[in-house]
Design a protein around this motif. Structure first.
Motif, PDB file in Angstrom:
ATOM      1  N   SER A 241       0.844  -1.193   0.000  1.00 42.13           N
ATOM      2  CA  SER A 241       0.000   0.000   0.000  1.00 42.13           C
ATOM      3  C   SER A 241       0.878   1.241   0.000  1.00 42.13           C
ATOM      4  CB  SER A 241      -0.920   0.015   1.240  1.00 42.13           C
ATOM      5  OG  SER A 241      -0.138   0.087   2.428  1.00 42.13           O
TER       6      SER A 241
ATOM      7  N   ASN B  41       1.030   4.816   2.121  1.00 41.95           N
ATOM      8  CA  ASN B  41       0.547   5.654   3.211  1.00 41.95           C
ATOM      9  C   ASN B  41       0.733   7.106   2.799  1.00 41.95           C
ATOM     10  OD1 ASN B  41       0.184   7.174   5.558  1.00 41.95           O
ATOM     11  ND2 ASN B  41       1.006   5.557   6.888  1.00 41.95           N
TER      12      ASN B  41
ATOM     13  N   SER C 177       9.184  -0.335   4.759  1.00 37.58           N
ATOM     14  CA  SER C 177       8.541   0.852   4.188  1.00 37.58           C
ATOM     15  C   SER C 177       9.613   1.818   3.714  1.00 37.58           C
ATOM     16  CB  SER C 177       7.623   1.519   5.214  1.00 37.58           C
ATOM     17  OG  SER C 177       8.381   1.997   6.326  1.00 37.58           O
TER      18      SER C 177
ATOM     19  N   THR D 286      -0.540   9.785   4.031  1.00 40.60           N
ATOM     20  CA  THR D 286      -0.436  10.739   5.132  1.00 40.60           C
ATOM     21  C   THR D 286       1.012  10.901   5.581  1.00 40.60           C
ATOM     22  OG1 THR D 286      -2.658  10.140   5.898  1.00 40.60           O
ATOM     23  CG2 THR D 286      -1.221  11.286   7.466  1.00 40.60           C
ATOM     24  N   ASP D 287       1.684   9.754   5.790  1.00 42.84           N
ATOM     25  CA  ASP D 287       3.078   9.778   6.239  1.00 42.84           C
ATOM     26  C   ASP D 287       4.057   9.749   5.077  1.00 42.84           C
ATOM     27  OD1 ASP D 287       2.142   9.751   8.823  1.00 42.84           O
ATOM     28  OD2 ASP D 287       2.222   7.563   8.989  1.00 42.84           O
TER      29      ASP D 287
END
Length: 639
Positions: free
Chosen positions: A85, A87, A99, A89-90
């Motif tokens: 996925s 993220n 990540s 937002t971050d």
């Protein structure tokens, strides 16, 4: 300046292109870090999957290792992982094992086959959406033909030897054309009549190859029909079973191999990123290749630019992948430089479709129509251009090797003439040179006063009349430059005369200002005894002169044309031995012997008539002597 992180997801055509060009642009900027993430450690050349499935090239030929592609790009980090996925937002790209921070993402996760929910395709059909699927299909085809060859039940045999491709787009037509190329070798390996192996192309529309101009599509259709491929239009497949398929009209078609190429859609992974999707699951982008998140660019087959509102979007082809990647790269660079974004404007220069290794059709810029050799050549040039665009000389070389030099069974653009499988190509110049040597040498002996067809003795044998021999030697020396090329000039008398003035010198090459040394200054006694048996008198000598001259002409012509090369090369080597023992050959011409031995490797199979003549003779005499091998014997075996 803060570090900028660019994450490229997917090492396909678009992803590799984008990473290469970003790495080159930012190579002097230590603040820019590029990360390329893919679930594989290699880039798959997807447009060649059909070549793997139809056994044209080795399975690893279309796998290009990412380390080899990016080893000199120090600002590129390679990661083998599956992206789960993003993220937003971050600003992290989340993978199975970690990540990665990002400022920009280029999403190029590609597409996968779309069976539109047709029952049985997943369970009993085959698709060509990955390297693994291509290998599995190849193994299944080999297994089916082996089983069909020994199957005695006529219905089961027919189903096992019938292959169906659904969909007449690029993948479908290229796959069935390549499989047809493989047919004869499959039949030979399994002792089958090639005509028993059937190929059928099914298309739901009333016409096939609708991505092409009708002129080109019709030409391709005629070619496939001529090659025995059955084309069924207006034919919908509504169910797939182990040994047959159900058609929309209620009938069934027997086959144990259905290959579904009737559509593509975005990979299932595309739904994991929370971005707006359109038709076939493709992620919607604006004219700058940006998704709804301006920092996430979507490229290649998974992107959908729906400017006209039809939902169809741009074609999912390699050229489209490159152009979307180019637009994304330009816009990331422009954003960093504070410049305006550039629009993605599709500009497709043409379409090319191969129908096997030696025939194709192409339409360039909507104006130039090519077919046969020229269309295939253009397709190869386009593929080569891609490697130039991604700056990979290594894989450009590897592509040329596996497409032109490592192919088997004549399955390349040059019909096997330059294939290294027979290891004969590199001796072709030597073969032609050897043949020309014979023809140039023979010229003075077939015309003028030095002709060996005149009733004058040219052979310098001691037991023949001395007076005639002496005159013949003088005449032989008047044969011109032939004496320097081969002992067939019969100039030993002239050589002896010259030797009294200038001593001969041993050498393996001609040294200007020196006279070459003969291998034997005179005929050995044992060989003289043998020769006297075959040439006892002048009458026989006159016949032998004419006969040997004709033989030399025949050897020269055959070697130049590549006909009966093994025999002619062996004859050349044998004649060197005979001429040497006869006292008619120089050391400096001993190269003829070794070149002749080298040409016995079958050099007539490359750019020579032996490529067709020798297999024909093998078939004719093999069948005459042994009959036709079969997979099954017995009068109760039905076809």
């Amino acid at each position: 300046m803060a570090q900028k992180n660019i994450v490229v997801v997917g090492a396909g055509f678009a992803g590799v292109y984008a990473t290469k060009h970003l790495a080159k642009h930012f190579k002097k900027d230590s603040n820019v870090k590029i990360t390329l993430i893919d679930k594989h450690s290699y880039f798959t050349y997807m447009t060649e999957l059909h070549e793997i499935a139809a056994n044209r090239v080795d399975a690893t030929a279309i796998q290009y290792d990412l380390q080899r592609l990016f080893c000199r790009r120090k600002n590129v980090k390679l990661v083998t992982d599956t992206v789960k996925s993003i993220n937003r937002t971050d600003k992290k790209v989340v993978t199975e094992h970690g990540s990665f921070d990002y400022d920009y993402v280029i999403l190029g996760i590609g597409s996968q086959p779309n069976d539109f929910g047709t029952p049985g395709v997943k369970e009993h059909g085959f698709t060509l959406g990955s390297w693994e699927q291509a290998v599995a299909l190849k193994e299944h085809i080999e297994k089916s033909v082996r089983a069909g060859a020994i199957e005695t039940d006529p219905d089961k045999r027919k189903a096992l030897l019938s292959f169906v491709v659904v969909g007449s787009g690029f993948t479908g037509t290229e796959t069935i054309g390549e499989m047809r190329d493989w047919r004869d070798q499959l039949a030979k390996d399994n002792k089958l009549d090639p005509t028993e192996i059937k190929f059928t192309l099914m298309e739901m529309a009333p016409t096939i190859m609708n991505m092409l101009d009708r002129r080109d599509a019709d030409k391709a259709e005629r070619y496939m029909t001529k090659r025995g491929i059955k084309i069924m239009k207006n034919t919908g497949v509504v169910g797939v079973h182990e040994d047959h398929v159900d058609l929309k009209d209620g009938s069934t078609f027997p086959t144990c191999t259905l290959i579904w190429t009737a559509g593509v859609k975005a990979t299932d992974q595309a739904a994991n990123f929370g971005l707006e999707q359109g038709r076939a699951g493709r992620i919607k982008v604006n004219k700058y290749t940006q998704s709804e998140d301006p920092n996430i660019f979507v490229v290649g087959d998974v992107s959908l630019l729906d400017e006209d509102g039809s939902g169809k979007g741009q074609p999912q082809i390699v050229q489209g992948a490159e152009e979307t990647a180019q637009a994304a790269v330009s816009n990331i660079i422009n954003t960093e430089d504070g410049k305006p974004l550039v629009e993605f404007k599709p500009n497709y220069s043409g379409f090319m479709v191969s129908l096997g290794s030696q025939y194709g059709v192409a339409n360039l810029m909507g104006k130039i129509h090519l077919s046969n050799f020229w269309a295939i050549l253009m397709k190869h040039l386009v593929n080569i251009l891609y490697f130039i665009q991604v700056y990979s000389a290594y894989y450009l070389f590897q592509y040329c090797m596996h497409e032109f030099f490592r192919t088997r069974h004549n399955r390349n653009l040059f019909r096997g003439h330059i294939s290294r499988q027979g290891n004969v190509l590199w001796t072709v110049p030597a073969r032609i040179f050897l043949g020309m040597m014979w023809l140039v040498d023979i010229w003075p002996k077939i015309q003028g006063k030095g002709s060996w067809f005149l009733p004058k003795l040219r052979l310098p044998f001691a037991w023949l009349k001395p007076a005639t021999t002496s005159g013949a030697s003088a005449a032989g020396s008047g044969g011109g430059g032939a004496a320097a090329t081969s002992a067939a000039s019969g100039a030993s008398g002239a050589a002896s005369t010259t030797a009294t003035a200038n001593p001969t010198m041993f050498s393996l090459s001609y040294d200007y200002g020196h006279d070459p040394q003969m291998v034997f200054s005179k005929m050995p006694h044992w060989f003289q005894a043998v020769t006297q048996v075959f040439v006892p008198n002048q009458q026989t000598a006159f016949f032998m002169q004419k006969f040997m001259t004709i033989i030399e002409i025949f050897i020269g012509v055959c070697l130049v044309l590549g006909l009966f090369t093994w025999v002619m090369s062996a004859a050349s080597a044998a004649m060197v031995v005979v001429f040497s023992l006869s006292g008619m050959f120089y050391w400096v011409n001993m190269w003829i012997f070794f070149v002749a031995i080298a040409c016995m490797n079958g050099s007539g199979r490359a750019f020579g008539l032996d490529k067709w003549v020798v297999p024909y003779l093998q078939r004719v005499f093999g069948k005459w002597r042994y009959g036709t091998p079969k997979a099954l014997y017995g009068s109760d075996v039905m076809k």
